[in-house]
Write a protein that holds these residues in place. Structure first.
Motif, PDB file in Angstrom:
ATOM      1  N   GLY A 367     -19.836   3.501  55.153  1.00 44.99           N
ATOM      2  CA  GLY A 367     -20.614   3.873  53.972  1.00 44.99           C
ATOM      3  C   GLY A 367     -19.812   3.936  52.696  1.00 44.99           C
ATOM      4  N   TRP A 368     -18.567   3.440  52.724  1.00 45.55           N
ATOM      5  CA  TRP A 368     -17.729   3.487  51.523  1.00 45.55           C
ATOM      6  C   TRP A 368     -18.073   2.377  50.545  1.00 45.55           C
ATOM      7  N   THR A 369     -18.647   1.284  51.018  1.00 42.38           N
ATOM      8  CA  THR A 369     -18.996   0.157  50.147  1.00 42.38           C
ATOM      9  C   THR A 369     -20.446  -0.229  50.394  1.00 42.38           C
ATOM     10  N   PRO A 370     -21.196  -0.593  49.343  1.00 44.96           N
ATOM     11  CA  PRO A 370     -22.609  -0.966  49.526  1.00 44.96           C
ATOM     12  C   PRO A 370     -22.777  -2.289  50.260  1.00 44.96           C
ATOM     13  N   THR A 371     -21.798  -3.163  50.155  1.00 44.05           N
ATOM     14  CA  THR A 371     -21.864  -4.462  50.832  1.00 44.05           C
ATOM     15  C   THR A 371     -20.535  -4.744  51.511  1.00 44.05           C
ATOM     16  N   CYS A 372     -20.597  -5.615  52.489  1.00 38.22           N
ATOM     17  CA  CYS A 372     -19.390  -6.056  53.192  1.00 38.22           C
ATOM     18  C   CYS A 372     -19.017  -7.429  52.632  1.00 38.22           C
ATOM     19  N   VAL A 373     -17.880  -7.512  51.954  1.00 40.09           N
ATOM     20  CA  VAL A 373     -17.441  -8.745  51.313  1.00 40.09           C
ATOM     21  C   VAL A 373     -16.019  -9.042  51.756  1.00 40.09           C
ATOM     22  N   ALA A 374     -15.786 -10.278  52.210  1.00 39.79           N
ATOM     23  CA  ALA A 374     -14.447 -10.657  52.662  1.00 39.79           C
ATOM     24  C   ALA A 374     -14.258 -12.160  52.492  1.00 39.79           C
ATOM     25  N   GLU A 375     -13.047 -12.527  52.100  1.00 38.97           N
ATOM     26  CA  GLU A 375     -12.645 -13.935  52.034  1.00 38.97           C
ATOM     27  C   GLU A 375     -11.590 -14.175  53.099  1.00 38.97           C
ATOM     28  N   PHE A 376     -11.737 -15.280  53.820  1.00 37.00           N
ATOM     29  CA  PHE A 376     -10.803 -15.558  54.911  1.00 37.00           C
ATOM     30  C   PHE A 376     -10.760 -17.051  55.174  1.00 37.00           C
ATOM     31  N   ARG A 377      -9.712 -17.450  55.871  1.00 39.80           N
ATOM     32  CA  ARG A 377      -9.566 -18.858  56.249  1.00 39.80           C
ATOM     33  C   ARG A 377     -10.129 -19.079  57.642  1.00 39.80           C
ATOM     34  N   TRP A 378     -10.792 -20.224  57.791  1.00 37.48           N
ATOM     35  CA  TRP A 378     -11.511 -20.557  59.022  1.00 37.48           C
ATOM     36  C   TRP A 378     -11.182 -22.005  59.408  1.00 37.48           C
ATOM     37  N   PRO A 379     -10.943 -22.261  60.684  1.00 36.35           N
ATOM     38  CA  PRO A 379     -10.597 -23.645  61.072  1.00 36.35           C
ATOM     39  C   PRO A 379     -11.797 -24.571  60.955  1.00 36.35           C
ATOM     40  N   ALA A 380     -11.559 -25.738  60.367  1.00 35.49           N
ATOM     41  CA  ALA A 380     -12.606 -26.750  60.225  1.00 35.49           C
ATOM     42  C   ALA A 380     -12.087 -28.052  60.808  1.00 35.49           C
ATOM     43  N   PRO A 381     -12.825 -28.682  61.733  1.00 30.50           N
ATOM     44  CA  PRO A 381     -12.361 -29.938  62.351  1.00 30.50           C
ATOM     45  C   PRO A 381     -12.072 -30.999  61.294  1.00 30.50           C
ATOM     46  N   GLY A 382     -10.869 -31.512  61.334  1.00 31.69           N
ATOM     47  CA  GLY A 382     -10.495 -32.584  60.421  1.00 31.69           C
ATOM     48  C   GLY A 382     -10.126 -32.126  59.025  1.00 31.69           C
ATOM     49  N   ARG A 383     -10.241 -30.835  58.745  1.00 35.00           N
ATOM     50  CA  ARG A 383      -9.949 -30.336  57.402  1.00 35.00           C
ATOM     51  C   ARG A 383      -8.899 -29.238  57.397  1.00 35.00           C
ATOM     52  N   GLY A 384      -8.418 -28.872  58.579  1.00 29.03           N
ATOM     53  CA  GLY A 384      -7.471 -27.768  58.626  1.00 29.03           C
ATOM     54  C   GLY A 384      -8.169 -26.445  58.393  1.00 29.03           C
ATOM     55  N   TRP A 385      -7.603 -25.651  57.510  1.00 28.61           N
ATOM     56  CA  TRP A 385      -8.183 -24.346  57.183  1.00 28.61           C
ATOM     57  C   TRP A 385      -9.042 -24.454  55.935  1.00 28.61           C
ATOM     58  N   VAL A 386     -10.230 -23.874  55.991  1.00 27.46           N
ATOM     59  CA  VAL A 386     -11.092 -23.786  54.810  1.00 27.46           C
ATOM     60  C   VAL A 386     -11.303 -22.311  54.488  1.00 27.46           C
ATOM     61  N   TRP A 387     -11.496 -22.038  53.216  1.00 30.88           N
ATOM     62  CA  TRP A 387     -11.740 -20.665  52.775  1.00 30.88           C
ATOM     63  C   TRP A 387     -13.235 -20.375  52.795  1.00 30.88           C
ATOM     64  N   LEU A 388     -13.628 -19.267  53.408  1.00 28.68           N
ATOM     65  CA  LEU A 388     -15.021 -18.833  53.453  1.00 28.68           C
ATOM     66  C   LEU A 388     -15.149 -17.474  52.760  1.00 28.68           C
ATOM     67  N   LEU A 389     -16.256 -17.314  52.051  1.00 31.71           N
ATOM     68  CA  LEU A 389     -16.623 -16.026  51.466  1.00 31.71           C
ATOM     69  C   LEU A 389     -17.853 -15.507  52.201  1.00 31.71           C
ATOM     70  N   ALA A 390     -17.710 -14.362  52.868  1.00 32.02           N
ATOM     71  CA  ALA A 390     -18.812 -13.760  53.636  1.00 32.02           C
ATOM     72  C   ALA A 390     -19.278 -12.494  52.934  1.00 32.02           C
ATOM     73  N   SER A 409     -24.592 -13.727  54.360  1.00 28.96           N
ATOM     74  CA  SER A 409     -24.412 -15.164  54.176  1.00 28.96           C
ATOM     75  C   SER A 409     -22.930 -15.474  54.073  1.00 28.96           C
ATOM     76  N   PHE A 410     -22.598 -16.741  54.263  1.00 29.19           N
ATOM     77  CA  PHE A 410     -21.226 -17.177  54.042  1.00 29.19           C
ATOM     78  C   PHE A 410     -21.255 -18.536  53.363  1.00 29.19           C
ATOM     79  N   MET A 411     -20.207 -18.813  52.586  1.00 33.53           N
ATOM     80  CA  MET A 411     -20.143 -20.058  51.852  1.00 33.53           C
ATOM     81  C   MET A 411     -18.698 -20.547  51.790  1.00 33.53           C
ATOM     82  N   ASP A 412     -18.569 -21.863  51.710  1.00 35.67           N
ATOM     83  CA  ASP A 412     -17.262 -22.503  51.616  1.00 35.67           C
ATOM     84  C   ASP A 412     -16.774 -22.401  50.173  1.00 35.67           C
ATOM     85  N   VAL A 413     -15.676 -21.673  49.966  1.00 40.63           N
ATOM     86  CA  VAL A 413     -15.119 -21.498  48.616  1.00 40.63           C
ATOM     87  C   VAL A 413     -13.742 -22.147  48.519  1.00 40.63           C
TER      88      VAL A 413
END
Length: 591
Positions: A367-390, A409-413
């Protein structure tokens, strides 16, 4: 227009009244009276029809129909007042019904129609009982109940059908739709209705009414509302016809002793069956409409995510099951839900980012934050690591307020992160040499001072000024000077020990920041740096060489802040330049 409506009202009333009077059975009242239900719907569809002339046309038609069958004028007057009271009560009860709800597409509209049938039939029953009482029949309660149960069945069978009939002028393509959709929907239940009616005639008995539930249920579940109202009207018509023609072999003793009770009970059951069928059809129609809207919403969501390459995720906290849908899965509408335990997803996150993701999730759950927000790297076939914002938010809690479900939601950033890294690099590095710039050097120096204040960690600041570089620019041009600076920057980086950061802080000025060194170590390092920078550099068809004057300052021996360190280092640099000038031949020094 009004004359046409008056004629229409009179003709409709006369025809339906004659048909109803023709179905007289075991009592003075008709077995099936469709006029009142049809007229309620007729008046309800267009408020302009409720003019005094239209009501007068309806009254004249009712009396004319009764007189045609030889009824007395006083008896016809009682029936007229009863019918008009029933129609008026039905209109009042249905007045709150919105025009868009008159097709009975919502269950609440069906309930309102059912209530209107009860109230309208009761109003007609009360007026008829009072009228018959004036004619010498004292059985007010019996007459009221007789009319009420008789009219409930007729209204329940006719009113829904009359409300769902297409309005004139009929919509474009209505006939074609009726041929392609409505008739095929009605064909199966109608055939079953004929079969069940024949079975009822063959078996007889009081339970034959139940046979007709099967086609009604089929129509309500599979066909539309209009088809169901048609079938419900046909069911009521058949039951009353079978009773009137003697096709249903009711128990002879009960029929002989109390024929009205059998007839009225049957009518009430017809009313309940008809309204129940229409209610089920309305519920199914609402369900299909909701499913259609849900499918359209899912389609829009899929198109939106497909255009943005985003996705959605859904975390069920009690089971720790996480479902994730990217744009491809949403567009394909796959039935295979990518739902797996949360512990199966977490190992795929880049090790350097996993702790940050878990912390963001824990802070939101606490309950410390109204939303859960995180940026992290995720493996993508043929692209190595991609950054995602969730991003996510708690959408369901238990009675104690504890989170049960998080949806987000999550998006490729990756493109944004690459741009940020490029901007950060440009803000902290020299564009020509690639070394750190003055901004980055100042930040590194402040960090060293902070470390010293926290844990007494020493540091050293070294400043370097090139000697003879102006001659390179003047004699060979600025392009050659840039080449020399790049070469010197590379040599400086190579000769420095690990943990030391080199920076270009001016045109021909450099600096180095590093950990704690002793006086002998810094002097030896200065000699190596000077020797490395003095090695000739190829320029054009020849070579050039430059020297370097070097000064340094120790933290905390010389100073404990950046200004003091810079002043001490500059003083030693100036002293080194003075010694260099004193050591040069007189002719060169004067030059």
């Amino acid at each position: 227009m009004q004359i046409r409506e008056v004629v229409e009202a009179a003709v409709l009333t006369f025809v339906l009244a004659v048909l109803g009077i023709a179905t007289r059975g075991l009592e003075p009242l008709a077995l099936f009276w469709p006029a009142n239900g049809a007229l309620i719907a007729w008046f309800l569809r267009r408020p302009t029809r409720r003019s005094p002339l239209c009501w007068a046309g309806v009254a004249v038609a009712f009396v004319a129909a009764d007189l045609c069958y030889g009824r007395s004028i006083d008896f016809a007057a009682v029936l007229l007042l009863s019918n008009l009271a029933e129609i008026a009560a039905g209109l009042v009860a249905l007045a709150p019904l919105r025009p868009e709800d008159r097709d009975l597409a919502h269950p609440t509209a069906v309930l309102r129609v059912g209530v209107a049938c009860v109230l309208a039939a009761l109003a007609g029953g009360v007026v008829s009982a009072l009228g018959f009482a004036l004619r010498g029949d004292p059985e007010i309660l019996l007459n009221t109940g007789t009319w009420w149960m008789s009219e409930i069945a007729a209204l329940a069978a006719v009113l829904p059908l009359a409300l769902t009939l297409p309005s004139r002028p009929w919509p474009a393509g209505w006939f074609a739709r009726a041929i392609r959709v409505d008739l095929p929907e009605l064909a199966g239940p109608l055939a079953l209705l004929v079969l069940m009616a024949a079975l009822g005639v063959a078996t007889g008995g009081i339970g034959t009414t139940g046979y007709l539930l099967l086609p009604l249920i089929w129509s309500a579940m599979r066909a539309g509302i209009f088809a169901t109202t048609v079938l419900a009207a046909l069911v009521g018509l058949w039951i009353f016809a079978a009773l009137g023609l003697g096709l249903d072999r009711l128990p002879s003793q009960t029929l002989a002793e109390d024929p009205l009770r059998i007839l009225l009970s049957t009518r009430l059951s017809v009313a309940l069956i008809s309204m129940a069928a229409v209610m089920v059809a309305s519920i199914m129609s609402t369900r299909r409409r909701i499913e259609l809207r849900l499918a359209e919403s899912e389609n829009r969501l899929a198109l939106a995510f497909e255009g943005t390459n985003d996705g959605i995720w859904d975390l069920d906290l009690p089971s720790r099951q996480l479902s994730a849908y990217d744009a491809d899965l949403l567009a394909a509408r796959t039935d295979e839900k990518p739902c797996r335990p949360l512990d199966d997803w977490l190992p795929k996150i880049h090790p350097e980012d996993k702790g940050r993701v878990l912390m963001a999730l824990e802070e939101h759950l606490a309950g410390w934050t109204p939303t859960c927000v995180a940026e992290f790297r995720w493996p993508a076939p043929g692209r190595g690591w991609v950054w995602l914002l969730a991003r996510g938010r708690t959408v369901e809690r238990d009675h104690a307020g504890r989170p049960l479900r998080i949806v987000g939601s999550f998006m490729d950033v990756s493109a944004r992160k690459a741009l940020e890294q490029k901007i950060e690099y440009m803000a902290n590095h020299d564009a020509l040499t690639g070394l750190a710039n003055r901004h980055a050097l100042d930040a590194a120096l402040r960090d060293r001072i902070t470390d010293y204040r926290r844990r007494s960690a020493g540091a050293v600041l070294m400043v370097i000024d090139l000697d003879g570089f102006k001659a390179v620019n003047d004699g060979h041009g600025h392009l050659a000077g840039d080449t020399v600076l790049r070469a010197l920057s590379q040599r400086l980086t190579e000769v420095l020990p690990a943990g030391m950061t080199a920076a270009r802080v001016g045109g021909d000025e450099f600096a180095v920041i590093g950990g704690e060194l002793k006086a002998g170590e810094i002097e030896a390092l200065a000699e190596r740096v000077g020797a490395a920078l003095a090695v000739p550099i190829p320029v054009g068809t020849g070579t050039v060489s430059v020297g370097a004057s070097i000064g340094w300052a120790f933290l905390p021996q010389d100073a404990e802040d950046e200004h003091g360190l810079a002043a001490v280092a500059d003083a030693r640099l100036y002293a080194a330049k003075q010694r260099l000038r004193q050591a040069e031949p007189p002719s060169r020094a004067s030059a």
